[in-house]
Design a protein around this motif. Structure first.
Motif, mmCIF file in Angstrom:
data_model
loop_
_atom_site.group_PDB
_atom_site.id
_atom_site.type_symbol
_atom_site.label_atom_id
_atom_site.label_comp_id
_atom_site.label_asym_id
_atom_site.label_seq_id
_atom_site.Cartn_x
_atom_site.Cartn_y
_atom_site.Cartn_z
ATOM 1 N N ARG A 133 0.827 -1.199 0.000
ATOM 2 C CA ARG A 133 0.000 0.000 0.000
ATOM 3 C C ARG A 133 0.868 1.258 0.000
ATOM 4 N N THR A 134 1.898 1.276 0.822
ATOM 5 C CA THR A 134 2.798 2.435 0.880
ATOM 6 C C THR A 134 3.492 2.652 -0.456
ATOM 7 N N LEU A 135 3.946 1.571 -1.091
ATOM 8 C CA LEU A 135 4.613 1.693 -2.390
ATOM 9 C C LEU A 135 3.648 2.231 -3.432
ATOM 10 N N TYR A 136 2.437 1.701 -3.486
ATOM 11 C CA TYR A 136 1.473 2.159 -4.483
ATOM 12 C C TYR A 136 1.165 3.640 -4.302
ATOM 13 N N GLU A 137 0.902 4.049 -3.075
ATOM 14 C CA GLU A 137 0.587 5.456 -2.835
ATOM 15 C C GLU A 137 1.765 6.357 -3.152
ATOM 16 N N GLY A 138 2.981 5.898 -2.844
ATOM 17 C CA GLY A 138 4.161 6.700 -3.145
ATOM 18 C C GLY A 138 4.369 6.854 -4.641
ATOM 19 N N VAL A 139 4.205 5.763 -5.383
ATOM 20 C CA VAL A 139 4.365 5.828 -6.837
ATOM 21 C C VAL A 139 3.289 6.706 -7.453
#
Length: 588
Positions: free
Chosen positions: A310-316
């Motif tokens: 989730r953190t990676l998706y939101e960051g990207v």
């Protein structure tokens, strides 16, 4: 069918039976035996039966209502191999030969057997003595399949040509377009013309400025077949270019065509007249009108991502939106961001590859945000989608195809399958044509491999109707390509219900796209023959992807994203349900 006579030293004339011609006189054919046997001495006919069928073909010129010779000649062979040609395939061959002069676009929907139709036409012309040489131009990955189909179903032994002498010394030739257009091969083909040329995946000839279009246009040919399920993809000009390649002047000049048939928004007008012109050169059979395939059963599975995912998706997504705003909404140069957004929906491993390349780029070197995202992606060891894949595989012993768009995701899936003790086979566009055909046969026949992990190349050309379960590990941002994936399994020869598992993670654009396709288009329950014209209304396939990316990049939060996708879904549904004047299926 009589066999070859044992003694041909008898009378010098051969009496053939009288022929009943509808509404005409009864005609008796007479000729000298020596004259009749001359074509056999020249090896124009392989057997006595073929010679008699060629004679019968002469009757067809007097009685065109007489049926095709091919089913008569190959009837026993077809019974042995279990092949039954469908009515629409036979009717297509009849129409091309009788009404279109052997020059036609075979534009059936995916899975209706366009290869069979082309084979019927080729064999029929050979039996009638109207051609001696033919050339099939296909993507390199499909050449072996073409050769196998022609041999197995039509008893035509072809050579897959790669060198000039193979184009000149052999009469039945299959070759890739890229191979045939090489300078030395081009010279050979031009010097020794083929009577009939068939081009598979002909939608790739949509641009007159390309070498492919110019090469095919320059080929000497008496009969000409263009084979494609998508004669129109992005623009009506593409259809005009195909028709002009097949029959120059059929639609006039492009200026007159555009003035008379193209309305604002690149939609057709005067469709009744356009439909009449197209019907003279194009045949398009639709599944709903020709046959009943087994049903589709789709299960859309939305999974909760791990905190790290989730953190990676939101960051990207945040990084992509910032890049889009810096570019002030201009799509030029934003392809890496579009790719990155699609990859993070697929797997952290696919995203990590692009993040690494972007970090290594001179313009972006030292960007702390990219480095942080890369480190985050590298720290994710497992993806939740994979656990679901393993659960699906544990629940069945059938063969399963897992589709993904990205090589890095493919490698991760196969690594996890191996760890779980499940052997798998790879399938991707980097493989040579022979290797891809070998992998397909190994997957079909081997008991050791029941899982094939395929990239998008598996969605083109090759047939997997022996398998009826597929898993979409990720979803292409293009409904046409998704339908193409499904069409590899849901096609002629499929005897079981096709089961489709669509995986997505909650809160991603992929999950929203899945809901749009399901609720607005009923994508996984029916074959959307009308989808191409709806895509034209949205600017074509590339236009659809660009619209989707723009909605994502301009949204400030989840609510705006949902609203934007909802609006696009309503527009799609309106195009699909619109009046006939705007419908591609009404004028193809």
């Amino acid at each position: 069918m009589p066999g070859r006579p044992k003694d041909i030293s008898g009378p010098t004339t051969l009496d053939l039976p009288e022929i009943a011609v509808p509404d005409g006189p009864r005609i008796v054919f007479d000729s000298t035996l020596a004259h009749l046997l001359l074509p056999m001495r020249r090896r124009e006919w392989d057997t006595w039966e073929a010679f008699l069928l060629a004679w019968r073909a002469a009757e067809l010129s007097i009685a065109p209502e007489t049926d095709l010779l091919t089913p008569l000649y190959l009837g026993e062979h077809w019974r042995r191999i279990g092949m039954i040609p469908y009515t629409h395939q036979l009717e297509t061959a009849r129409k091309v030969i009788r009404e279109m002069g052997g020059r036609a676009i075979l534009a059936d929907e995916v899975g209706l057997g366009k290869t069979i139709e082309a084979g019927l036409i080729i064999k029929e012309y050979l039996l009638r003595g109207m051609i001696r040489r033919f050339l099939v131009l296909a993507p390199a990955s499909l050449c072996l399949q073409w050769a196998a189909e022609l041999q197995e179903k039509f008893c035509l032994s072809t050579v897959i040509a790669r060198r000039p002498f193979e184009f000149t010394h052999y009469d039945f030739v299959v070759a890739s377009l890229d191979t045939a257009k090489r300078a030395e091969n081009r010279a050979a083909v031009m010097a020794h013309p083929f009577d009939l040329v068939a081009v598979d995946e002909a939608h790739k000839l949509k641009n007159t400025a390309t070498q492919n279009w110019q090469f095919v246009n320059a080929l000497p040919k008496r009969f000409f077949l263009l084979i494609t399920a998508t004669p129109l993809q992005n623009d009506l000009k593409e259809l005009f270019n195909l028709i002009t390649l097949l029959r120059p002047g059929q639609l006039g000049t492009y200026r007159s065509f555009r003035r008379h048939f193209v309305a604002e928004g690149r939609r057709p007008k005067n469709t009744a007249e356009l439909k009449t012109l197209l019907a003279e050169v194009m045949i398009r059979n639709r599944r709903r009108d020709t046959l009943r395939l087994p049903p589709r059963q789709a299960e859309n599975i939305v999974l909760a991502p791990s905190p790290a995912e989730r953190t990676l998706y939101e960051g990207v997504t945040s990084f992509v939106r910032e890049g889009y705003r810096r570019a002030k909404g201009k799509m030029a140069g934003l392809l890496p961001l579009l790719t990155l957004q699609r990859e993070v929906c697929s797997s952290s491993f696919a995203a990590a590859v692009t993040l690494y390349k972007m970090c290594a780029g001179t313009e972006l070197e030292g960007d702390r945000r990219l480095v942080e995202l890369l480190e985050l992606a590298r720290g994710i060891a497992e993806n939740v989608k994979m656990e679901k894949v393993l659960a699906i595989l544990e629940a069945t012993e059938e063969k399963v195809i897992v589709f993904t768009e990205f090589l890095a995701t493919q490698a991760y899936i196969r690594h996890r399958l191996a760890r779980a003790g499940i052997p798998s086979l790879p399938f991707d566009g980097h493989m040579s044509g022979p290797k891809r055909d070998y992998i397909r046969c190994l997957f079909r026949d081997s008991r050791d491999f029941r899982v094939l992990v395929s990239t998008e190349s598996g969605g083109e050309g090759l047939n997997f109707q022996f398998c009826h379960i597929m898993i979409n590990y990720d979803l292409p941002w293009n409904p046409m390509r998704l339908e193409q994936r499904i069409g590899r399994l849901h096609r002629l020869g499929q005897t079981k219900p096709v089961i489709i598992y669509n995986l997505s993670t909650a809160g991603t654009v992929e999950a929203h796209l899945l809901r749009l396709l399901q609720e607005k288009l009923a994508m996984f329950q029916t074959v959307l023959g009308e989808l191409p014209r709806a895509m034209v209304g949205l600017g074509g396939e590339k236009g659809f992807e660009a619209r989707l990316f723009k909605i994502l990049a301009e949204a400030n939060d989840e609510t705006e994203l949902q609203e934007g996708l909802e609006a696009m879904g309503e527009e799609l549904r309106a195009l699909l349900g619109g009046p006939a004047e705007g419908g591609m299926e009404e004028w193809l």
